[in-house]
Design an enzyme around this catalytic site. Structure first.
Site, PDB file in Angstrom:
ATOM      1  N   THR A 181      -2.166  -1.299  -5.214  1.00  0.00           N
ATOM      2  CA  THR A 181      -2.719  -0.381  -4.024  1.00  0.00           C
ATOM      3  C   THR A 181      -1.598   0.641  -4.148  1.00  0.00           C
ATOM      4  O   THR A 181      -0.539   0.864  -3.877  1.00  0.00           O
ATOM      5  CB  THR A 181      -2.310  -1.457  -2.970  1.00  0.00           C
ATOM      6  N   GLU A 182      -2.443   1.921  -4.105  1.00  0.00           N
ATOM      7  CA  GLU A 182      -1.723   3.295  -3.638  1.00  0.00           C
ATOM      8  C   GLU A 182      -0.409   3.592  -4.708  1.00  0.00           C
ATOM      9  O   GLU A 182       0.415   4.024  -4.465  1.00  0.00           O
ATOM     10  CB  GLU A 182      -1.103   3.478  -2.339  1.00  0.00           C
ATOM     11  N   LEU A 183      -0.903   2.752  -6.039  1.00  0.00           N
ATOM     12  CA  LEU A 183       0.386   2.971  -7.024  1.00  0.00           C
ATOM     13  C   LEU A 183       1.840   2.428  -6.496  1.00  0.00           C
ATOM     14  O   LEU A 183       2.709   3.003  -7.083  1.00  0.00           O
ATOM     15  CB  LEU A 183       0.505   4.405  -7.540  1.00  0.00           C
ATOM     16  N   TRP A 188       2.086   6.517  -4.259  1.00  0.00           N
ATOM     17  CA  TRP A 188       1.811   7.903  -4.432  1.00  0.00           C
ATOM     18  C   TRP A 188       1.387   8.684  -3.003  1.00  0.00           C
ATOM     19  O   TRP A 188       0.649   9.699  -3.023  1.00  0.00           O
ATOM     20  CB  TRP A 188       0.452   8.299  -5.430  1.00  0.00           C
TER      21      TRP A 188
END
Lengths: 391, 437
Positions: free
Chosen positions: A144-146, A298
């Site tokens: 999730t979201e890096l 990120w």
């Protein structure tokens, strides 16, 4: 030979209703109407035209143009319900053989931080979903979201993934370049791909910004920047939200034309090709180690977890939802478990962010609520109902 | 003495209620009307959904949505208030919205204009916007011009500082005596740091008033001590319970835990932060409890964050603004009502809680605490004391019953707006007699 690796995150959450205190007792938490409306809108503005464009490009370049996707479980479910044509387009893309799908948490959750058990379960659920819908088995993983740290890399490694994606931030790279493959410390069997955030954000955030000195961004110019890495890098990782195309950057900005012409300009340089995530890790050897104990991501300027855990409302909401995991699971009630998991989706916590300055407007842009406090109130009310169902 | 003709000036009125002011203005106006007084109430803005009551006519600034027919209004103004010139009211209804918008740009030269133009060129938001000082001024001009046209008004009765310039201006033009009704002072709203504009306006108005009605002795003392107003012309009249009785339908309680209630605007004046601090202490002792905060205000976000910072957010629920008809239901599902106001001129909600049979913990710095002998009275800053009382009421059913019994015996809920209105009539007559002498 150098690679350009396009990876797109495709996700839609189940947004909560304006679930008030007086709604407690009603186990229907999600705003079907709004979610349907948004899925249809984004389908029309982004998923349909962009999938069609990618299909066209893949056919045109006969294997020289490739992309990688991750499609969350909550997205797939909503598309199946409200926009099945988009699923057909994704299937067509996967069937070309030039599209890779990554594994991730089914509910786009923060489980990697709060519950390893749930984290692993959601990844397995997602792998199964990819198998069921696309007859595809993901080889690589993106969180999730890096969101990334040593432990998350280790979990991904124990689950057999070839590679894991994260943000190419200076926090982990120092002076080093994101344009190489790395390996996580303690988990040498898995490889690490790092987002080149400058070039990625040129497309995702700055593309239509008229005050940007490089405006307007042309495919020619961008390809020129990419070609610059020849000799001091192996791969340019362009990771971004899929909704960039047509939704964040509207059609009128010329984003589709840009993408349509980009492969041609990139491929003009004989040393450049497009590769998918797993191809990249087969092509290049790691040049160094990534070692980070705390979690990066990120998101926002901080590239950390503060978008979801920055204030005490978020922390409390997260604590309250994860602390009931065992009780929820011991109930053996599939509807209850599904509700609980839909509440784990990271977007709910993102909406509660009170970071104003720079990122605040991004948070606000994505939020279905007027204030972060409202997001918190509705979430806690729904959670209270769920807790009553545990008794 | 024959019944009086009153020009009443209000700022809040049902259904547009921000706090107790609108409820009290309605209660007083309605009761006075039912006792036979003729009342023309002017408000900055009306929606047409205002309640219709006997002998009470309502007029809003440039409002196209009267709760009455045009004919009813004309008849009232002509026959009762002896309006001197009917023509000024012609053609002012049903302005197309675009014309209203266009006319907004021409609001500057109000003073010279006739009522007709005033109404066509002015549209007030009402409430408490950033534009409030301008609105108060425009409202004053509008009200004064109407007062000038009405030939048989006995008294002008104005509710809170937003309406005081209107009352003063009307008196200036007509010589009719004014009675200022104080539901809250700037010290209640802002503590020890009053807004000088509002304070000076209040002080000046109090000095010019023929009589002042305060909602409690507590507020009367503030006027004497902080505004140096002579106590002889200040008359406390308590508020009463709302007229609106809703059918006694059983309320659904959404949660199983006991509920400790805060209900009111979430502003400095109401002490919401003391409520949260007391909650923290209660939670250390009792787990099966929830704190319900009903209302909104400029401290809303801060209070939500504060509870989360203290790690007790999960014990709280927030409803935001709740419509009137829901409030009875909320009292019914509550186990304790706390009013921890820093400064509370009256505290109408306490009577509503008592009506619903909810035990109350009331700030000593409130008007309502003068009225209820057996209420649990606390200093708003003494969160330990507040917490102890909450714990006792939640844990000890016998104690709770005992408190409820005592409160019941006081028959507070029997006090009606008629009682308030009769006292106000005495004040009217006192002022009128003084004038005649």
């Amino acid at each position: 030979m150098n690679s350009v690796c396009f990876y797109f995150e495709v996700h839609q959450p189940y947004r909560l209703k304006h679930y008030s205190f007086f709604d407690i007792g009603n186990p229907h938490y999600f705003d079907d109407e709004k979610n349907r409306e948004i899925v249809l809108k984004v389908s029309n503005k982004c998923y349909i035209p962009m999938n069609q464009l990618l299909l066209k490009l893949i056919k045109k370049y006969k294997g020289d143009f490739k992309v990688t996707f991750s499609l969350t479980g909550t997205l797939i479910e909503q598309l199946q319900k409200w926009s099945p044509f988009v699923i057909d387009l994704f299937k067509a893309l996967v069937d070309t053989g030039y599209v890779e799908l990554l594994a991730e948490t089914y509910y786009h959750s923060l489980a990697s931080i709060y519950s390893e058990n749930e984290f692993r379960e959601q990844i397995k659920m997602h792998i199964k979903l990819m198998k069921d819908v696309f007859d595809y088995t993901p080889q690589s993983f993106r969180n999730t979201e890096l969101i990334y740290n040593n432990h998350i890399a280790w979990v991904a490694s124990t689950m057999g993934f070839k590679s894991i994606l994260t943000e190419g931030t200076e926090k982990i790279l120092g002076w080093r370049s994101p344009n190489f493959v790395y390996k996580p410390k303690y988990s040498p069997q898995i490889k690490c791909l790092l987002k080149n955030y400058r070039l990625s954000d040129d497309i995702a955030f700055r593309f239509s910004n008229k005050y940007w000195e490089e405006y307007p961004l042309t495919a020619d110019k961008f390809a020129h920047w990419v070609h610059h890495i020849a000799g001091n890098g192996h791969v340019v990782n362009l990771f971004m939200d899929y909704e960039t195309f047509g939704e964040h950057q509207w059609k009128e900005t010329g984003i589709f034309d840009f993408m349509e012409h980009l492969p041609e300009y990139i491929l003009k340089h004989p040393d450049f090709r497009f590769s998918t995530v797993s191809e990249v890790v087969s092509l290049y050897e790691p040049v160094g180690e990534i070692d980070i104990d705390y979690a990066i991501s990120w998101a926002d300027m901080e590239r950390d977890l503060s978008a979801w855990t920055g204030n005490s409302m978020q922390k409390e909401a997260l604590q309250c939802i994860y602390e009931i995991e065992e009780r929820v699971k011991s109930k053996n009630d599939p509807f209850l478990l599904e509700n609980w998991r839909k509440l784990l989706t990271s977007d709910h916590f993102y909406y509660m962010s009170t970071k104003f300055w720079h990122d605040g407007d991004v948070h606000k842009y994505f939020s279905p609520y007027d204030t972060p406090h409202q997001a918190y109130i509705y979430f806690m009310n729904a959670l209270e109902d769920l807790k009553h169902r545990l008794e | 003495m024959s019944k009086r003709k009153i020009l009443m000036i209000g700022w809040e009125f049902p259904p547009n209620i921000y706090g107790g002011l609108g409820v009290a203005t309605h209660g007083i106006a309605k009761a006075l009307g039912e006792l036979g007084n003729k009342i023309l109430l002017i408000l900055p803005r009306i929606t047409g959904k205002e309640p219709k009551d006997k002998n009470l006519m309502i007029l809003g600034v440039n409002s196209r949505y009267l709760p009455f027919t045009k004919e009813e209004l004309h008849k009232f103004l002509l026959e009762t208030m002896h309006l001197s010139n009917i023509n000024i009211y012609e053609s002012r209804y049903f302005l197309p919205p675009e014309e209203v918008l266009r006319s907004l740009e021409r609001t500057s030269s109000l003073v010279q204009e006739e009522l007709l133009e005033v109404q066509q060129t002015t549209i007030l938001e009402g409430g408490y916007t950033n534009n409030i000082y301008f609105e108060i001024q425009a409202f004053a001009e509008f009200v004064a011009k109407i007062a000038e046209k009405l030939k048989s008004i006995d008294l002008i009765h104005a509710h809170d500082w937003m309406t005081f310039p209107a009352a003063l201006y009307a008196k200036h033009l007509t010589g009719i005596p004014i009675i200022l009704h104080v539901h809250a002072t700037e010290f209640d709203r802002s503590g020890e740091h009053p807004n000088p504009y509002v304070y000076n306006l209040e002080k000046y108005s109090f000095e010019k008033a023929d009589a002042i009605i305060t909602v409690s002795n507590y507020t009367k003392n503030i006027l004497v001590e902080k505004y140096q107003i002579h106590s002889d012309k200040i008359f406390p009249v308590y508020n009463a319970i709302d007229f609106q009785y809703y059918e006694d339908k059983p309320a659904r309680k959404p949660i199983k835990q006991k509920i400790v209630l805060f209900l009111g605007r979430i502003t400095f004046q109401k002490g919401p932060d003391y409520f949260v601090r007391a909650a923290k202490k209660v939670i250390e002792k009792i787990d099966h409890v929830k704190f319900l905060m009903v209302g909104t205000g400029d401290m809303y976000s801060r209070i939500i964050e504060m509870a989360a910072d203290l790690g007790i957010g999960k014990y709280f629920h927030y409803t935001g603004f709740v419509p009137r008809e829901k409030i009875d239901e909320i009292f019914k599902i509550s186990d304790v009502y706390v009013l921890p106001s820093v400064s509370e001129p009256f505290g109408l909600t306490v009577l509503e809680a008592l009506k619903a049979g909810v035990p109350v913990i009331v700030s000593k710095q409130s008007g309502v605490s003068e009225l209820i002998q057996n209420a649990i009275k606390v200093d708003f800053w003494n969160v330990d004391d507040i917490a102890d009382h909450i714990i006792n009421l939640l844990k000890d059913e016998d104690y709770k019953d005992q408190i409820k019994q005592k409160l019941n015996e006081e028959q507070i809920h029997r006090i009606t707006w008629y009682d308030s209105a009769r006292k106000i009539e005495e004040i009217y007559d006192h002022v009128l007699n003084k004038i005649r002498k």
